[in-house]
Every structure is written in C-alpha cells, then in structure tokens.
Design a protein around this motif. Structure first.
Motif, PDB file in Angstrom:
ATOM      1  N   VAL A  78     -15.510  10.886  -2.292  1.00 18.44           N
ATOM      2  CA  VAL A  78     -16.851  11.275  -2.275  1.00 18.44           C
ATOM      3  C   VAL A  78     -17.804  10.183  -2.650  1.00 18.44           C
ATOM      4  O   VAL A  78     -17.620   9.766  -3.972  1.00 18.44           O
ATOM      5  N   PRO A  79     -18.750   9.714  -1.818  1.00 20.09           N
ATOM      6  CA  PRO A  79     -19.730   8.580  -2.542  1.00 20.09           C
ATOM      7  C   PRO A  79     -20.419   8.954  -3.692  1.00 20.09           C
ATOM      8  O   PRO A  79     -21.028  10.021  -3.605  1.00 20.09           O
ATOM      9  N   GLY A  80     -20.162   8.145  -4.742  1.00 20.26           N
ATOM     10  CA  GLY A  80     -21.121   8.583  -5.958  1.00 20.26           C
ATOM     11  C   GLY A  80     -20.380   9.072  -6.673  1.00 20.26           C
ATOM     12  O   GLY A  80     -20.685   9.092  -8.006  1.00 20.26           O
ATOM     13  N   LEU A  81     -19.154   9.773  -6.352  1.00 21.46           N
ATOM     14  CA  LEU A  81     -18.389  10.483  -7.386  1.00 21.46           C
ATOM     15  C   LEU A  81     -16.944  10.159  -7.320  1.00 21.46           C
ATOM     16  O   LEU A  81     -16.304  10.441  -8.256  1.00 21.46           O
ATOM     17  N   GLY A  82     -16.402   9.230  -6.676  1.00 18.90           N
ATOM     18  CA  GLY A  82     -15.194   8.554  -6.624  1.00 18.90           C
ATOM     19  C   GLY A  82     -13.967   9.309  -5.946  1.00 18.90           C
ATOM     20  O   GLY A  82     -14.648   9.943  -4.894  1.00 18.90           O
ATOM     21  N   THR A  83     -12.739   9.302  -6.137  1.00 23.00           N
ATOM     22  CA  THR A  83     -11.833   9.945  -5.539  1.00 23.00           C
ATOM     23  C   THR A  83     -11.141  10.927  -6.230  1.00 23.00           C
ATOM     24  O   THR A  83     -10.918  10.814  -7.495  1.00 23.00           O
ATOM     25  N   ARG A  84     -11.000  12.086  -5.648  1.00 27.88           N
ATOM     26  CA  ARG A  84     -10.572  13.395  -6.414  1.00 27.88           C
ATOM     27  C   ARG A  84      -9.370  13.934  -5.377  1.00 27.88           C
ATOM     28  O   ARG A  84      -9.315  13.923  -4.223  1.00 27.88           O
ATOM     29  N   VAL A  85      -8.484  14.823  -6.280  1.00 31.59           N
ATOM     30  CA  VAL A  85      -7.276  15.448  -5.477  1.00 31.59           C
ATOM     31  C   VAL A  85      -8.020  16.636  -4.771  1.00 31.59           C
ATOM     32  O   VAL A  85      -8.873  17.134  -5.389  1.00 31.59           O
ATOM     33  N   SER A  86      -7.575  16.662  -3.395  1.00 31.80           N
ATOM     34  CA  SER A  86      -8.496  17.668  -2.571  1.00 31.80           C
ATOM     35  C   SER A  86      -7.717  19.053  -2.561  1.00 31.80           C
ATOM     36  O   SER A  86      -8.017  19.887  -2.406  1.00 31.80           O
ATOM     37  N   THR A  87      -6.242  18.810  -2.640  1.00 30.88           N
ATOM     38  CA  THR A  87      -5.453  20.248  -2.694  1.00 30.88           C
ATOM     39  C   THR A  87      -4.285  20.053  -3.940  1.00 30.88           C
ATOM     40  O   THR A  87      -3.740  19.168  -4.049  1.00 30.88           O
ATOM     41  N   GLU A  88      -4.268  21.351  -4.565  1.00 27.03           N
ATOM     42  CA  GLU A  88      -3.228  21.322  -5.617  1.00 27.03           C
ATOM     43  C   GLU A  88      -1.839  21.508  -5.021  1.00 27.03           C
ATOM     44  O   GLU A  88      -1.761  22.255  -4.073  1.00 27.03           O
ATOM     45  N   LYS A  89      -0.687  20.996  -5.229  1.00 26.55           N
ATOM     46  CA  LYS A  89       0.609  21.385  -5.050  1.00 26.55           C
ATOM     47  C   LYS A  89       1.385  21.913  -6.111  1.00 26.55           C
ATOM     48  O   LYS A  89       1.251  21.809  -7.367  1.00 26.55           O
ATOM     49  N   ALA A 100       0.593  -1.203   0.012  1.00 25.70           N
ATOM     50  CA  ALA A 100      -0.213  -0.044   0.064  1.00 25.70           C
ATOM     51  C   ALA A 100       0.975   1.231  -0.038  1.00 25.70           C
ATOM     52  O   ALA A 100       0.713   2.230  -0.714  1.00 25.70           O
ATOM     53  N   ARG A 101       1.961   1.199   0.801  1.00 26.07           N
ATOM     54  CA  ARG A 101       2.793   2.403   0.972  1.00 26.07           C
ATOM     55  C   ARG A 101       3.520   2.710  -0.504  1.00 26.07           C
ATOM     56  O   ARG A 101       3.868   3.681  -1.057  1.00 26.07           O
ATOM     57  N   GLN A 102       3.775   1.418  -1.201  1.00 30.81           N
ATOM     58  CA  GLN A 102       4.507   1.458  -2.386  1.00 30.81           C
ATOM     59  C   GLN A 102       3.477   2.152  -3.485  1.00 30.81           C
ATOM     60  O   GLN A 102       3.896   2.883  -4.276  1.00 30.81           O
ATOM     61  N   VAL A 103       2.122   1.871  -3.716  1.00 32.71           N
ATOM     62  CA  VAL A 103       1.222   2.519  -4.434  1.00 32.71           C
ATOM     63  C   VAL A 103       1.160   3.912  -4.117  1.00 32.71           C
ATOM     64  O   VAL A 103       1.074   4.746  -5.050  1.00 32.71           O
ATOM     65  N   ALA A 104       1.028   4.236  -2.674  1.00 33.78           N
ATOM     66  CA  ALA A 104       0.686   5.563  -2.296  1.00 33.78           C
ATOM     67  C   ALA A 104       1.945   6.505  -2.764  1.00 33.78           C
ATOM     68  O   ALA A 104       1.697   7.515  -3.182  1.00 33.78           O
ATOM     69  N   GLU A 105       2.871   6.137  -2.604  1.00 36.32           N
ATOM     70  CA  GLU A 105       4.179   6.891  -3.269  1.00 36.32           C
ATOM     71  C   GLU A 105       4.164   7.250  -4.669  1.00 36.32           C
ATOM     72  O   GLU A 105       4.332   8.307  -5.162  1.00 36.32           O
ATOM     73  N   VAL A 106       3.753   6.304  -5.450  1.00 39.53           N
ATOM     74  CA  VAL A 106       3.671   6.742  -6.778  1.00 39.53           C
ATOM     75  C   VAL A 106       2.470   7.573  -7.021  1.00 39.53           C
ATOM     76  O   VAL A 106       2.443   8.545  -7.843  1.00 39.53           O
ATOM     77  N   ILE A 107       1.274   7.252  -6.503  1.00 36.61           N
ATOM     78  CA  ILE A 107       0.189   7.922  -6.848  1.00 36.61           C
ATOM     79  C   ILE A 107       0.559   9.743  -6.158  1.00 36.61           C
ATOM     80  O   ILE A 107      -0.179  10.651  -6.803  1.00 36.61           O
ATOM     81  N   ARG A 108       1.292   9.752  -5.092  1.00 33.34           N
ATOM     82  CA  ARG A 108       1.432  10.918  -4.508  1.00 33.34           C
ATOM     83  C   ARG A 108       2.381  11.800  -5.602  1.00 33.34           C
ATOM     84  O   ARG A 108       1.882  13.156  -5.774  1.00 33.34           O
ATOM     85  N   ARG A 109       3.126  11.194  -6.229  1.00 31.91           N
ATOM     86  CA  ARG A 109       3.878  12.000  -7.085  1.00 31.91           C
ATOM     87  C   ARG A 109       3.152  12.411  -8.535  1.00 31.91           C
ATOM     88  O   ARG A 109       3.343  13.352  -8.974  1.00 31.91           O
ATOM     89  N   GLN A 110       2.065  11.541  -8.862  1.00 36.99           N
ATOM     90  CA  GLN A 110       1.252  11.633  -9.759  1.00 36.99           C
ATOM     91  C   GLN A 110       0.410  12.734  -9.491  1.00 36.99           C
ATOM     92  O   GLN A 110       0.317  13.792 -10.119  1.00 36.99           O
ATOM     93  N   ILE A 111       0.012  13.028  -8.394  1.00 36.82           N
ATOM     94  CA  ILE A 111      -0.623  14.142  -7.883  1.00 36.82           C
ATOM     95  C   ILE A 111       0.247  15.600  -7.994  1.00 36.82           C
ATOM     96  O   ILE A 111      -0.250  16.603  -8.440  1.00 36.82           O
ATOM     97  N   ASP A 112       1.334  15.317  -7.315  1.00 31.74           N
ATOM     98  CA  ASP A 112       2.301  16.546  -7.523  1.00 31.74           C
ATOM     99  C   ASP A 112       2.429  17.031  -9.074  1.00 31.74           C
ATOM    100  O   ASP A 112       2.774  18.133  -9.181  1.00 31.74           O
TER     101      ASP A 112
END
Length: 260
Positions: A79-90, A25-37
C-alpha cells in the motif's frame, strides 16, 4: 570468453545475473512466507525494503522481486505510503495428533458445518474394501462444507461404516466434529489414521464452495481412520483452501537399522 560443453546452452552474463537474482528472490520469499505462516510480523506489517535487505544481505531489487512473488500469491499487499502488510491469515494444522478440524482450529475461532448430504449409498468397490465391507454393502456418506468464523475452509467427503454412520447422522452436526461422536457411539477411542496429502488446482465446483478463484491452490487429503482396536471407521477425502491452511508436523530420525 565463455566455453560450453557440447550440447549445453551458453548463458550471457546479463541472463546469468537475472537468473541468479531470481534464485535469490525465491530464497528470500520462502523465508518470509514461513514467517507469515507463523504470524511473526506484529499487526501484519512487514519491515521495509531497506530493513529486509539488511537482514537477508540482499539488494533492494532482489527484495522487491521477492515481495512481488508473495504479492502474486495473494499473501501480502503493498500500500503506497503504508508499506507492506500481510493480506491473509494462515492457519496451522498440525499432523502429529489425530484431531477433528474444530479441535485443531480452536485457537483461531469456531468451526461450523453445513451438511450438504448425509445418508446411505452404495460405495465404489475400492471404498468398501478399505472399510472391510462386502461388495454391495451400503455405507453412510456425509458431505460437509466447513467454515471458520464464517470463512469457507474445507469440504469434507466422508464414508462411514454403516453401524456407526447411521447413529452419527442422527445427531445435529452443525457445531460438532464427528470424531468425538464416533468415540461416544463406539465406547472406545480412535486409534490411528493414515493420511496422504497432495496439492491440486481448484475445479469449478470446489472453487465456488470454498471462495477460491478457478484453478486456485487446494490441499487435498485422504484420511483413513481406525478405532483403537484396529477396526476401520471412516475414509475421508478433504479439500482445504491452500491460501489459508498450512500443514506441519515433527519428524524423528529412525534408528540406523530402520533406514532401509
């Protein structure tokens, strides 16, 4: 049967399975974090769990755990029914060139400065030594709260050599970086800066100014800047919101004879 070396812990299969899933899970989170950045998700929407599981080759439970880690950091909202979205811009802050914050943040918006303090003080000996000033000599101290389109982004504490600082604070600094003014005052460009970065938890004063929770993540930088002729010009202590800023640069492998 599991055999352990003397003095080592024995992990039950169920505990080992949970630990491995947490690692994945940490491995996945690190990749997604950089994608968000990097702003890789159109309109800030992440793929659903099924798509992420297929991309990473992970179970949906592992994906859910990774997303929960990111949600706990305040990076995403589910968000239920809307999925997962980025909450803050970096905002990316490259470290490969010497630029002021307004120059660096231009792609994201405009920087304004709230000047909280500006004037002469007697600096600590360590500051005077760095600026090559005799003990007891005054410096110009400048403290600014810096906002990006109204969002508090950093608190900058700047010590300037007096002959430059006195002229600099005579200008209206609300919408100007000091680097351009320093070059204008000195008639020569800035040369180099030494930068040290570390992560700290926000104290009550910094948290209140930057809009962070008490103990929230901050990036703290010390930046010591010289003119092109090598003369010291300022020593800065910068506190950035860790939830909004990323620092990046490009590194080059040194020649073999320099790897010592």
């Amino acid at each position: 049967m599991t055999t352990a070396r003397p003095g080592s812990a024995v992990l039950r299969p169920d505990v080992l399975g949970r630990r491995r899933r947490a690692d994945r899970a940490r491995q996945v989170a690190e990749v997604i974090r950089r994608q968000i950045d990097r702003g890789d998700f159109p309109q800030g929407h992440l793929p659903d769990e099924r798509e992420l599981g297929a991309e990473f080759g992970m179970s949906r439970n592992t994906i859910r755990e990774a997303l929960e880690l990111l949600r706990g950091e305040g990076l995403i909202e589910r968000v239920p029914g809307l999925g997962t979205r980025v909450s803050t811009e970096k905002y990316a802050h490259p470290l490969d060139h010497l630029r002021g914050l307004a120059e660096t943040m231009r792609p994201y918006g405009g920087i304004t400065n709230e000047v909280r303090t500006a004037g002469p003080i007697r600096p600590p000996r360590s500051v005077a030594d760095r600026l090559r000033l005799p003990a007891g000599s005054p410096v110009i101290y400048l403290e600014r709260l810096r906002r990006l389109d109204g969002l508090p982004l950093s608190v900058d504490l700047t010590y300037l050599v007096p002959e430059i600082g006195e002229q600099l604070i005579a200008h209206d600094l609300r919408n100007r970086d000091v680097f351009g003014l320093i070059e204008q005052i000195c008639g020569q460009p800035l040369g180099t800066a030494e930068v040290t970065l570390e992560a700290v938890n926000a104290d009550a004063h910094s948290a209140a100014m930057l809009g962070l929770p008490l103990g929230g993540a901050m990036l703290v930088a010390e930046r010591f800047t010289r003119l092109a002729d090598g003369s010291p010009v300022d020593l800065e202590f910068l506190r950035f919101r860790g939830d909004r800023m990323t620092m990046n640069t490009v590194l080059h492998r040194p020649a073999r004879e320099d790897r010592r």
